[in-house]
Every structure is written in structure tokens, then in C-alpha cells.
Design an enzyme around this catalytic site. Structure first.
Site, short mmCIF file in Angstrom:
data_model
loop_
_atom_site.label_atom_id
_atom_site.label_comp_id
_atom_site.label_asym_id
_atom_site.label_seq_id
_atom_site.Cartn_x
_atom_site.Cartn_y
_atom_site.Cartn_z
N TYR A 120 0.83 -1.21 0.00
CA TYR A 120 0.00 0.00 0.00
C TYR A 120 0.86 1.26 0.00
O TYR A 120 0.42 2.31 0.43
CB TYR A 120 -0.93 0.02 1.22
CG TYR A 120 -1.98 -1.07 1.26
CD1 TYR A 120 -2.12 -1.98 0.21
CD2 TYR A 120 -2.84 -1.20 2.34
CE1 TYR A 120 -3.07 -2.99 0.25
CE2 TYR A 120 -3.81 -2.20 2.38
CZ TYR A 120 -3.91 -3.09 1.34
OH TYR A 120 -4.86 -4.08 1.38
N LYS A 164 6.17 -13.70 4.59
CA LYS A 164 6.25 -14.68 3.51
C LYS A 164 7.69 -14.65 2.98
O LYS A 164 7.93 -14.54 1.77
CB LYS A 164 5.21 -14.32 2.42
CG LYS A 164 5.01 -15.36 1.36
CD LYS A 164 4.29 -16.62 1.83
CE LYS A 164 4.17 -17.63 0.72
NZ LYS A 164 3.67 -18.94 1.18
N ASP A 195 0.47 -17.82 5.15
CA ASP A 195 -0.54 -18.82 4.80
C ASP A 195 -0.82 -19.74 5.99
O ASP A 195 -1.98 -20.07 6.29
CB ASP A 195 -0.17 -19.62 3.54
CG ASP A 195 1.33 -19.90 3.43
OD1 ASP A 195 2.08 -19.47 4.33
OD2 ASP A 195 1.74 -20.56 2.46
N ASP A 219 -4.15 -6.43 6.66
CA ASP A 219 -5.50 -6.09 6.20
C ASP A 219 -6.34 -7.36 6.08
O ASP A 219 -7.47 -7.46 6.60
CB ASP A 219 -5.36 -5.38 4.84
CG ASP A 219 -6.65 -4.71 4.40
OD1 ASP A 219 -7.63 -4.74 5.16
OD2 ASP A 219 -6.68 -4.15 3.29
N ASP A 223 -9.58 -9.07 8.77
CA ASP A 223 -10.96 -9.45 8.43
C ASP A 223 -11.21 -10.91 8.79
O ASP A 223 -12.29 -11.29 9.22
CB ASP A 223 -11.24 -9.23 6.93
CG ASP A 223 -11.77 -7.82 6.66
OD1 ASP A 223 -11.36 -6.89 7.39
OD2 ASP A 223 -12.57 -7.64 5.72
#
Ligand code: ATP
Length: 326
Positions: A120, A164, A195, A219, A223
Site C-alpha cells: 500500500y 512470507k 498462509d 488487512d 478481516d
């Protein structure tokens, strides 16, 4: 995190359910005796429709003047050149640490998301045949978010660094820097591939305590954590920098339920509690959280939690609890 002194707050209600849940948060703050001075600032889709701009440069003045912002949610205008107001605020106010607590019985996680870099960072080249987004990771950015996460982990159990690094070389810098900070802070830590973290968050959420990660991973994982809790409407966040702070529920403007009076106000109310903590009133933050937990335990909930109550009813119950237990 704290800021002593006057309690002037720039209040951005925004769009959709934003104004509904912010009204609830203000009502609860009032019942708790928070004594904040509200400075309303109009930003968002409504303003874009009237003026062609969702936020003007002048809007930044009252915001910077207050240093503290309570934010509802903004609907993205249908304009291909629109740049996210929230991303702009996070960048311009250097709100680098996004702190997102997720708690219910048997579960207590704090996700610490780097808020200004990663995917971002806004470094994009978009052509007809090829489009690129640069994933910017810096030592400085990684170090300061790791310090913030270690500060939280120091009074809790453990830190998990989520990355990652097996595929993304940029994450090797993030992981290495976070490990160095954790070592020198003396907090217990481990690390996990994103993951694996996404999977474990669903099947063994109690495994986690404080998690620190980069922007996009944070982000998405937040959620997911909200889903584990039961609703996006329950979750709050603080966006912190050295000078400014912005508090917002993690949900969006939810146009599908806007105006129906059924939005869950708990995320916004919990964000207001985090704001009081930032103002240095940890006791008031604790009282508000206690009132929220009481209302949830009583089953006074909105339809997203399978309840039959309205936003108004939940707000009144929490506010009355605070008034009665003052
Ligand atoms: P944005 O792009 O602005 O983040 P979104 O559409 O991705 O928006 P939300 O607006 O957060 O995400 O809505 C996702 C779903 O969650 C919708 O079905 C919405 O009704 C529900 N939801 C979000 N917030 C609440 C809330 N406070 N109370 C009840 N339901 C909510």
C-alpha cells in the site's frame, strides 16, 4: 500509548453506517463522562458528490490541529482517479501502527499491522499491457512497527512475526529486523508464514497473542480474525503515529445495511475506548469495554450476531450500564 491534555477530537462520520455507529460511540463516551470536545469534519462520498473531492487540503487543518480523529467509514466514490482518503490520512499523518485487538471468551489477540509501506505504499505504474505495484519494505518502517509490537507483547505473552520470507525477498528484511528488535526487547517470539497463520487463525486462534505483520497481510488477516470473532461489527482499531492518532471500527461503510438502524455499533464504541486509552484514561477505556462485554453477555446484539436488537437499543444498553455503574 497515551496523550495527556485537552480532549479535542476531529470527528469524521463518513458515509453509509459510518454516521450511525459514530453517533453511538459519541453517546457512549458522553455516558462515560469522557468530556471530549468534538470538531466535526466532513469527508467522504457525500462531500465528493457535492464538490467533486472527497477530502480537500483544508480538511487537514482541523485534523492536524486536534491530533486525534474518530473515524466512521467512507464509501469509495465511482471515480477511477479516486485515491483512498484513509490511505492519504495514514500517510500524511504518518500513522504507521495499526493496532487491532480481537477478543472474546478464550480468545485475546492483538494484530499489529504496518500501515504506511508494503503493497500500500502507493508506488504504482499502470499501463495497458502491464501494471506494477511496488512492495516497499524499509528497515526504518520494519523497526518502528516491531518496536510497537514488542511494547505490547512485553506486557502480554508472546509475539508472532507473520511474513512470507520464503518467497518474498522484501520480507526477509522485515523478518530479520523484527527478530532483531524482539531479541533486544527480550520478548518471547516466534515467526510464521502468512498462509500458515491464516489457517491457524481459524483452527487454533488461541495459539496467537500479539501478531506483527506487513500492510496487506494485516488487512486480510484482520478481516479473518473478525470472522473468527463472529462479526466485522465487533472490531476496533487504533492508527497511531508519533504525533497523531486515528480511531476507527475496522468495518467499511456497509451500504447494504445503511439507514436500516441495524449496524453493530460495538466496533465504533470499542474504538472510542481505545481513544480514551490514548488520552491517558485507561480506566475509562476499561469501563467502556466492560459495558460492551456485559451487553454481549446479555445477548443485547444486532442481527449480524443473530440478535434482534437495533443499533439504538444496543447503544442505550451500553450507555445505561455505564451510567448505572458510574
Ligand atoms: P469497504 O470497501 O468500505 O471496506 P466492504 O464492502 O469491503 O467495505 P464492509 O462495508 O465492512 O466491507 O461490509 C462487509 C459486510 O459486513 C457487509 O455485508 C456488511 O453489512 C457487514 N458489516 C460491516 N460492518 C458491520 C456492522 N457494523 N454491523 C453489521 N454488519 C456489518
Amino acid at each position: 500509548m497515551s496523550c495527556q491534555g485537552s480532549k479535542r477530537v476531529a470527528v469524521i462520520r463518513g458515509d453509509g453506517i459510518g454516521p450511525e455507529v459514530i453517533e453511538s460511540a459519541l453517546e457512549v463516551l458522553d455516558a462515560a463522562g469522557a468530556g471530549i470536545e468534538e470538531v466535526p469534519v466532513e469527508i467522504g462520498f457525500g462531500k465528493w458528490k457535492r464538490t467533486g473531492k472527497a477530502m480537500s487540503d483544508e480538511d487537514l487543518e482541523p485534523i492536524k490541529d486536534c491530533r486525534c480523529i474518530l473515524f466512521g467509514a467512507i464509501t469509495t466514490p465511482p471515480d477511477p482517479n479516486y485515491k483512498s482518503v484513509l490511505l492519504r490520512l495514514r500517510k500524511e499523518l504518518d500513522l504507521y501502527a495499526n493496532i487491532r485487538p480481537f477478543s472474546k471468551k478464550g480468545l485475546d489477540i492483538v494484530l499489529v499491522r504496518e500501515n504506511t509501506e508494503g503493497l500500500y505504499s502507493g508506488l504504482e505504474e499502470v499501463g495497458d499491457e502491464e501494471a506494477r505495484t511496488i512492495r516497499m519494505i524499509t528497515r526504518r518502517g520494519s523497526k518502528r512497527i516491531a518496536l510497537k509490537a514488542c511494547e505490547l507483547a512485553a506486557c502480554r505473552r508472546r509475539l508472532t512475526i507473520v511474513h512470507k520470507a520464503n518467497v518474498l525477498h522484501s520480507d526477509r528484511l522485515f523478518l530479520k529486523t523484527c527478530k532483531e528488535v524482539a531479541e533486544s526487547s527480550g520478548v518471547q517470539y516466534d515467526d510464521m508464514l502468512v498462509d500458515a497463520a491464516a489457517y491457524n487463525l481459524v483452527i487454533r486462534p488461541e495459539k496467537f497473542d500479539v501478531m506483527v505483520t506487513t500492510n496487506l497481510f494485516g488487512d486480510i488477516l484482520s478481516d479473518e480474525a473478525a470472522g473468527v470473532l463472529g462479526s466485522l461489527g465487533l472490531c476496533a482499531s487504533a492508527n497511531l503515529g508519533e504525533r497523531y492518532a486515528l480511531f476507527e471500527p475496522i468495518h467499511g461503510s456497509a451500504p447494504d445495511i445503511a439507514g436500516k438502524g441495524i449496524a453493530n455499533p460495538v466496533g465504533a464504541i470499542r474504538s472510542a475506548a481505545m481513544m480514551m486509552d490514548w488520552f491517558g484514561d485507561a480506566e475509562m477505556a476499561r469501563r467502556i469495554e466492560k459495558a460492551v462485554v456485559w451487553s454481549l453477555d446479555q445477548g443485547i446484539t444486532t442481527p449480524d450476531l443473530a440478535g434482534c436488537h437495533t443499533t439504538r437499543k444496543v447503544t442505550e444498553a451500553i450507555a445505561n450500564y455505564l451510567l448505572e455503574t458510574a
